[in-house]
Design a protein around this motif. Structure first.
Motif, PDB file in Angstrom:
ATOM      1  N   ASN A 305      23.922  20.530 100.533  1.00 10.46           N
ATOM      2  CA  ASN A 305      24.913  20.949  99.544  1.00 10.46           C
ATOM      3  C   ASN A 305      24.474  20.486  98.160  1.00 10.46           C
ATOM      4  OD1 ASN A 305      26.991  22.123 101.291  1.00 10.46           O
ATOM      5  ND2 ASN A 305      27.060  20.060 102.149  1.00 10.46           N
ATOM      6  N   VAL A 306      24.395  21.395  97.228  1.00 12.09           N
ATOM      7  CA  VAL A 306      23.935  21.075  95.877  1.00 12.09           C
ATOM      8  C   VAL A 306      24.888  21.692  94.866  1.00 12.09           C
ATOM      9  CG1 VAL A 306      22.028  21.217  94.230  1.00 12.09           C
ATOM     10  CG2 VAL A 306      21.547  21.148  96.695  1.00 12.09           C
ATOM     11  N   LEU A 307      25.357  20.870  93.930  1.00  9.11           N
ATOM     12  CA  LEU A 307      26.159  21.385  92.818  1.00  9.11           C
ATOM     13  C   LEU A 307      25.606  20.766  91.542  1.00  9.11           C
ATOM     14  CD1 LEU A 307      29.877  21.008  94.064  1.00  9.11           C
ATOM     15  CD2 LEU A 307      28.618  23.163  93.756  1.00  9.11           C
ATOM     16  N   SER A 308      25.430  21.555  90.494  1.00 12.76           N
ATOM     17  CA  SER A 308      24.987  20.937  89.248  1.00 12.76           C
ATOM     18  C   SER A 308      26.173  20.712  88.331  1.00 12.76           C
ATOM     19  CB  SER A 308      23.894  21.760  88.581  1.00 12.76           C
ATOM     20  OG  SER A 308      24.273  23.096  88.523  1.00 12.76           O
ATOM     21  N   GLY A 309      25.985  19.815  87.391  1.00 12.12           N
ATOM     22  CA  GLY A 309      27.087  19.478  86.503  1.00 12.12           C
ATOM     23  C   GLY A 309      26.664  18.511  85.431  1.00 12.12           C
ATOM     24  N   GLU A 310      27.663  17.937  84.779  1.00  8.85           N
ATOM     25  CA  GLU A 310      27.410  17.067  83.637  1.00  8.85           C
ATOM     26  C   GLU A 310      28.089  15.720  83.886  1.00  8.85           C
ATOM     27  OE1 GLU A 310      29.065  17.422  79.246  1.00  8.85           O
ATOM     28  OE2 GLU A 310      27.638  19.040  79.693  1.00  8.85           O
ATOM     29  N   VAL A 311      27.363  14.647  83.579  1.00 10.59           N
ATOM     30  CA  VAL A 311      27.925  13.318  83.782  1.00 10.59           C
ATOM     31  C   VAL A 311      29.078  13.088  82.811  1.00 10.59           C
ATOM     32  CG1 VAL A 311      27.455  10.829  83.654  1.00 10.59           C
ATOM     33  CG2 VAL A 311      25.730  12.388  84.615  1.00 10.59           C
ATOM     34  N   VAL A 312      30.224  12.665  83.337  1.00 10.84           N
ATOM     35  CA  VAL A 312      31.389  12.371  82.512  1.00 10.84           C
ATOM     36  C   VAL A 312      31.421  10.884  82.176  1.00 10.84           C
ATOM     37  CG1 VAL A 312      33.924  12.412  82.427  1.00 10.84           C
ATOM     38  CG2 VAL A 312      32.678  14.210  83.650  1.00 10.84           C
ATOM     39  N   SER A 313      31.133  10.062  83.176  1.00  9.97           N
ATOM     40  CA  SER A 313      31.145   8.625  82.931  1.00  9.97           C
ATOM     41  C   SER A 313      30.251   7.939  83.946  1.00  9.97           C
ATOM     42  CB  SER A 313      32.574   8.077  83.041  1.00  9.97           C
ATOM     43  OG  SER A 313      33.030   8.232  84.366  1.00  9.97           O
TER      44      SER A 313
END
Ligand SMILES: Nc1ncnc2c1ncn2[C@@H]1O[C@H](COP(=O)(O)OP(=O)(O)O)[C@@H](O)[C@H]1O
Ligand SMILES: [Mg+2]
Length: 366
Positions: A305-313
């Protein structure tokens, strides 16, 4: 675990509760429960404040009577039996020592109340004090002791008359973290040495995981799940259990005919095979330490399972860092990773990929 086989061939449980419930006026403090405790077992009642832990302990001890149900101890019905005849000992969070009495007299108290011959009392008290590391303290008053020492007196007073069942209600709740961990070890040692059945109450999940043979997780006056620490952590049956024990990411979705789960943004994830019906609305739970953070430069490793995204904290909590990511399909997912030095930790705004294996997913009802 020690076992006693009765003449009728059945092995009696140390304690068996059948349909036991308690109402305080209109308040259902404990819904009818069935629960067996094995001889020599360390069972922990774990749950949030108000979930019914103390009520259950007080029912077993006989401090209060049930609204319905029976309590069997070693196969015998003790539901109507006075507390002192039940062969149980109790340790309280607030120690409940008698302030005007010395340590010796506090520990001797249950023996005197049971009319032990005075010539055996001294030896029994000294042995109990020895076991809890308080030999030499017998002439002190409770106020001359630290909190940890006072609780050792509470434990000595409980074990001095060799009860067959020892119950402790949040005994370490008033102590600071380091002392609590040390005392956890000592209570476990005592349990091993005595071989007695222990029923231990705490609201601290780490304490429960660390100490117990089995945990009875309670919520709103009912048993949420009963099992070994591993079972509760790795195979929670419901959302409450997954959220109360450890940390969890919960992703809601709908089962597709091919066994994948459709989640936000029309993405899909693989979940372990199970008897899910097509169209069922379920939750996929994955523990933060099972989520890996992968860069874009290499193929994603360690998961289907792979999801990309942006670090929030990214919060640095010592050995581990907790990284929260907002994924492209607007989910918040937390990964717990072994800490790097500040310069190498994921920074807010960084683009990352999150990967996890479908075998690390637990499917739960909503
Ligand atoms: N003597 C009592 N009278 C009325 N309500 C009570 C009494 N004791 C407990 N309760 C209620 O029963 C529920 C369970 O309480 P308790 O067993 O003390 O929970 P816990 O020990 O898990 O914090 C709570 O809602 C509490 O307010
Ligand atoms: Mg309580």
């Amino acid at each position: 675990m020690r076992d006693v086989t009765r003449l009728d061939g059945h092995t009696a449980h140390a304690i068996a509760l059948k349909g036991l419930s308690k109402m305080f006026g209109p308040v259902m403090a404990l819904h009818p429960i069935n629960l067996s405790v094995e001889k020599g077992e360390f069972l922990t009642l774990l749950g949030p404040s108000g979930s019914g832990k103390t009520t259950l302990l007080n029912l077993i001890a006989g401090a209060i009577g049930p609204t319905t149900g029976v309590i069997l101890v070693d196969g015998r019905d003790v539901t109507q039996m006075p507390p002192r005849e039940r062969g149980m000992g109790m340790v309280f969070q607030n120690y409940a020592l008698m302030p005007h009495m010395t340590v010796f007299e506090n520990v001797a108290y249950p023996l005197r109340a049971r009319h032990h011959p005075s010539k055996t009392i001294r030896a029994l008290v000294m042995e109990a004090l020895e076991r809890v590391g308080l030999r030499g303290f017998e002439d002190r008053k409770p106020r001359q002791l630290s909190g940890g020492q006072q609780q050792r007196v509470g434990i000595a007073r409980c074990i001095v008359y060799s009860p067959a069942i020892i119950m402790m209600d949040e005994p370490l709740g008033a102590l600071d973290k380091n002392l609590r961990e040390q005392m956890q070890g000592e209570i476990k040692r005592l349990h091993r040495e005595l071989g007695t059945t222990f029923i231990y109450v705490t609201h601290d999940q780490e304490e429960a995981l660390n100490m117990s043979d089995r945990i009875c997780l309670m919520n709103m006056g009912a048993i949420a799940q009963l099992g070994t620490p591993d079972e509760l952590y790795f195979q929670p049956h419901k959302r409450f259990v997954a959220e109360f024990i450890g940390e969890s990411n919960l992703i809601s979705g709908r089962m597709r005919a091919d066994g994948r789960m459709v989640i936000a943004g029309n993405r899909s994830v693989t979940v372990p095979a199970g008897r899910w019906t097509e169209g069922a609305e379920l939750l996929a739970m994955v523990r933060p330490e099972r989520v890996q953070i992968c860069g874009f430069d290499r193929p994603a490793k360690g998961g289907s399972n792979v999801l990309s995204g942006e670090v929030v904290s990214c919060s640095f909590i010592g050995g581990m860092s907790r990284v929260t990511v907002e994924t492209e399909n607007a989910l918040r997912i937390t990964a717990k990773v072994i800490s790097d030095h500040a310069a190498s930790r994921p920074a807010p705004g960084a683009r990352v990929r999150l990967c996890w294996s479908s075998s690390d997913v637990v499917v739960l009802e909503k």
